[in-house]
Scaffold this motif. Structure first.
Motif, PDB file in Angstrom:
ATOM      1  N   THR A  53      -4.504  -2.940  -8.088  1.00 37.25           N
ATOM      2  CA  THR A  53      -3.095  -3.270  -8.262  1.00 37.25           C
ATOM      3  C   THR A  53      -2.225  -2.669  -7.160  1.00 37.25           C
ATOM      4  OG1 THR A  53      -3.389  -3.307 -10.658  1.00 37.25           O
ATOM      5  CG2 THR A  53      -1.125  -3.190  -9.843  1.00 37.25           C
ATOM      6  N   VAL A  54      -1.641  -3.549  -6.365  1.00 32.14           N
ATOM      7  CA  VAL A  54      -0.706  -3.140  -5.318  1.00 32.14           C
ATOM      8  C   VAL A  54       0.665  -3.684  -5.686  1.00 32.14           C
ATOM      9  CG1 VAL A  54      -0.112  -3.291  -2.867  1.00 32.14           C
ATOM     10  CG2 VAL A  54      -2.509  -3.190  -3.556  1.00 32.14           C
ATOM     11  N   GLY A  55       1.690  -2.834  -5.669  1.00 26.62           N
ATOM     12  CA  GLY A  55       3.011  -3.290  -6.048  1.00 26.62           C
ATOM     13  C   GLY A  55       4.082  -2.343  -5.557  1.00 26.62           C
ATOM     14  N   VAL A  56       5.247  -2.435  -6.181  1.00 25.14           N
ATOM     15  CA  VAL A  56       6.367  -1.591  -5.772  1.00 25.14           C
ATOM     16  C   VAL A  56       6.022  -0.115  -5.939  1.00 25.14           C
ATOM     17  CG1 VAL A  56       7.421  -1.672  -8.083  1.00 25.14           C
ATOM     18  CG2 VAL A  56       8.851  -1.196  -6.073  1.00 25.14           C
ATOM     19  N   GLY A  57       5.198   0.201  -6.938  1.00 25.60           N
ATOM     20  CA  GLY A  57       4.795   1.585  -7.151  1.00 25.60           C
ATOM     21  C   GLY A  57       3.991   2.148  -6.002  1.00 25.60           C
ATOM     22  N   THR A  58       3.223   1.297  -5.339  1.00 29.96           N
ATOM     23  CA  THR A  58       2.424   1.726  -4.188  1.00 29.96           C
ATOM     24  C   THR A  58       3.331   2.186  -3.059  1.00 29.96           C
ATOM     25  OG1 THR A  58       0.785   0.044  -4.817  1.00 29.96           O
ATOM     26  CG2 THR A  58       0.543   1.060  -2.644  1.00 29.96           C
ATOM     27  N   VAL A  59       4.356   1.386  -2.794  1.00 35.08           N
ATOM     28  CA  VAL A  59       5.310   1.725  -1.732  1.00 35.08           C
ATOM     29  C   VAL A  59       6.116   2.955  -2.108  1.00 35.08           C
ATOM     30  CG1 VAL A  59       7.299   0.902  -0.402  1.00 35.08           C
ATOM     31  CG2 VAL A  59       5.467  -0.694  -1.034  1.00 35.08           C
ATOM     32  N   LEU A  60       6.584   3.002  -3.352  1.00 34.47           N
ATOM     33  CA  LEU A  60       7.401   4.128  -3.802  1.00 34.47           C
ATOM     34  C   LEU A  60       6.600   5.426  -3.744  1.00 34.47           C
ATOM     35  CD1 LEU A  60      10.109   5.017  -4.929  1.00 34.47           C
ATOM     36  CD2 LEU A  60       9.269   4.512  -7.228  1.00 34.47           C
ATOM     37  N   TYR A  61       5.339   5.371  -4.154  1.00 35.20           N
ATOM     38  CA  TYR A  61       4.484   6.560  -4.098  1.00 35.20           C
ATOM     39  C   TYR A  61       4.334   7.034  -2.657  1.00 35.20           C
ATOM     40  CZ  TYR A  61       0.408   9.578  -4.665  1.00 35.20           C
ATOM     41  OH  TYR A  61      -0.444  10.652  -4.649  1.00 35.20           O
ATOM     42  N   ALA A  62       4.056   6.099  -1.764  1.00 33.64           N
ATOM     43  CA  ALA A  62       3.860   6.458  -0.357  1.00 33.64           C
ATOM     44  C   ALA A  62       5.091   7.133   0.239  1.00 33.64           C
ATOM     45  CB  ALA A  62       3.502   5.206   0.452  1.00 33.64           C
ATOM     46  N   LEU A  63       6.272   6.684  -0.167  1.00 31.82           N
ATOM     47  CA  LEU A  63       7.509   7.241   0.373  1.00 31.82           C
ATOM     48  C   LEU A  63       7.892   8.570  -0.282  1.00 31.82           C
ATOM     49  CD1 LEU A  63       9.715   4.012   0.570  1.00 31.82           C
ATOM     50  CD2 LEU A  63       8.614   5.205   2.475  1.00 31.82           C
ATOM     51  N   ALA A  64       7.539   8.731  -1.562  1.00 29.05           N
ATOM     52  CA  ALA A  64       8.045   9.873  -2.327  1.00 29.05           C
ATOM     53  C   ALA A  64       7.101  11.048  -2.435  1.00 29.05           C
ATOM     54  CB  ALA A  64       8.425   9.410  -3.739  1.00 29.05           C
ATOM     55  N   ILE A  65       5.779  10.811  -2.355  1.00 30.86           N
ATOM     56  CA  ILE A  65       4.844  11.880  -2.699  1.00 30.86           C
ATOM     57  C   ILE A  65       4.913  13.060  -1.736  1.00 30.86           C
ATOM     58  CG2 ILE A  65       2.871  10.919  -1.449  1.00 30.86           C
ATOM     59  CD1 ILE A  65       2.910  12.726  -4.880  1.00 30.86           C
ATOM     60  N   GLY A  66       5.087  12.790  -0.452  1.00 32.67           N
ATOM     61  CA  GLY A  66       5.185  13.878   0.520  1.00 32.67           C
ATOM     62  C   GLY A  66       6.398  14.764   0.284  1.00 32.67           C
ATOM     63  N   PRO A  67       7.604  14.166   0.239  1.00 36.63           N
ATOM     64  CA  PRO A  67       8.804  14.971  -0.026  1.00 36.63           C
ATOM     65  C   PRO A  67       8.757  15.703  -1.364  1.00 36.63           C
ATOM     66  CG  PRO A  67       9.430  12.853   0.891  1.00 36.63           C
ATOM     67  CD  PRO A  67       7.951  12.786   0.619  1.00 36.63           C
ATOM     68  N   LEU A  68       8.214  15.068  -2.403  1.00 37.70           N
ATOM     69  CA  LEU A  68       8.149  15.721  -3.709  1.00 37.70           C
ATOM     70  C   LEU A  68       7.225  16.939  -3.685  1.00 37.70           C
ATOM     71  CD1 LEU A  68       7.961  12.694  -6.180  1.00 37.70           C
ATOM     72  CD2 LEU A  68       9.763  14.427  -6.095  1.00 37.70           C
ATOM     73  N   THR A  69       6.061  16.773  -3.080  1.00 35.15           N
ATOM     74  CA  THR A  69       5.124  17.890  -2.989  1.00 35.15           C
ATOM     75  C   THR A  69       5.735  19.033  -2.190  1.00 35.15           C
ATOM     76  OG1 THR A  69       3.244  16.353  -3.082  1.00 35.15           O
ATOM     77  CG2 THR A  69       2.802  18.591  -2.289  1.00 35.15           C
ATOM     78  N   GLN A  70       6.385  18.693  -1.084  1.00 35.27           N
ATOM     79  CA  GLN A  70       7.026  19.706  -0.249  1.00 35.27           C
ATOM     80  C   GLN A  70       8.138  20.418  -1.007  1.00 35.27           C
ATOM     81  OE1 GLN A  70       5.848  20.352   2.917  1.00 35.27           O
ATOM     82  NE2 GLN A  70       7.141  22.167   2.811  1.00 35.27           N
ATOM     83  N   LEU A  71       8.853  19.681  -1.841  1.00 35.40           N
ATOM     84  CA  LEU A  71       9.938  20.260  -2.637  1.00 35.40           C
ATOM     85  C   LEU A  71       9.421  21.304  -3.619  1.00 35.40           C
ATOM     86  CD1 LEU A  71      12.917  20.215  -3.705  1.00 35.40           C
ATOM     87  CD2 LEU A  71      12.173  18.390  -5.261  1.00 35.40           C
TER      88      LEU A  71
END
Length: 212
Positions: free
Chosen positions: A179-197
């Protein structure tokens, strides 16, 4: 400017109770977050796209595929001269079990509001969980070790290596029907900044130990 967070591995004999508790708590949360995103139906992170694609084409459960993929990735550590730690082994076992248990308890979401809640909650929890288990400093997960090992051997930046790995894995998973969808893109954009936070607040260090 904020001081970089120190994430180099520390022997398990140092503050074992605190650090092992953090490690397993982070891994349980990570497996839970994976299950939440798979049940949202709005797209998965690249590795889970691959896991779902393989699971759908075999008789294996999602968790079993996750564990087998991790073992295969660990084999790639050998030519890269990477060494696993306690956290590496725990990563393979705990996440695979937890994701199957939570998926069995959590039904697929069919209402958009519930889907969005599962997706966003899963992504935020994934970022927090990553910071917690990495911050325990008991060894990287299989995929993290592959990334850092390739970066060291090729001389390429971690960002470039991580991006290349994610794209290859995503393409393979998509071809297998993941399953590829909006969640795939959102995860890719958000996971780095969230982990760093989250990292500065949950990473174990001798200084924070003395402060307590």
């Amino acid at each position: 400017m904020r001081t970089p967070v120190e994430l180099s591995p520390i022997p398990v004999t140092t503050a074992p109770a605190t650090r092992l508790t953090r490690l397993f708590a982070g891994l349980v949360c990570y497996g839970t977050s994976m299950a939440m995103m798979t049940r949202s139906g709005l797209g998965l992170n690249p590795w889970d796209v691959l896991h779902e694609g393989v699971a759908d084409r075999t008789t294996l459960t999602f968790g079993m595929v996750t564990a087998l993929t991790a073992v295969l990735v660990l084999l790639l550590w050998i030519p890269l001269r990477q060494r696993p730690g306690v956290g590496t082994v725990a990563n393979v076992v705990v996440i695979a079990v937890v994701v199957d248990v939570v998926r069995a308890l959590l039904p697929d979401a069919h209402q958009l509001g519930w889907q969005i809640g599962l997706l966003l909650g899963g992504i935020v929890l994934n970022g927090f969980a990553t910071a917690v288990y990495v911050g325990a400093r008991l060894g990287p997960g299989p995929r993290d070790g592959l990334m850092t090992g390739l970066s060291a051997r090729t001389g390429r930046s971690v960002r470039l290596v991580r991006t290349a790995i994610e794209l290859i894995v995503l393409a393979a998973g998509w071809l297998l029907g993941g399953t590829v969808g909006v969640g795939t893109v959102l995860y890719a954009l958000a996971i780095g900044p969230l982990t760093q936070l989250f990292l500065p607040y949950v990473t174990w260090s001798p200084r924070t130990r003395r402060a307590r």
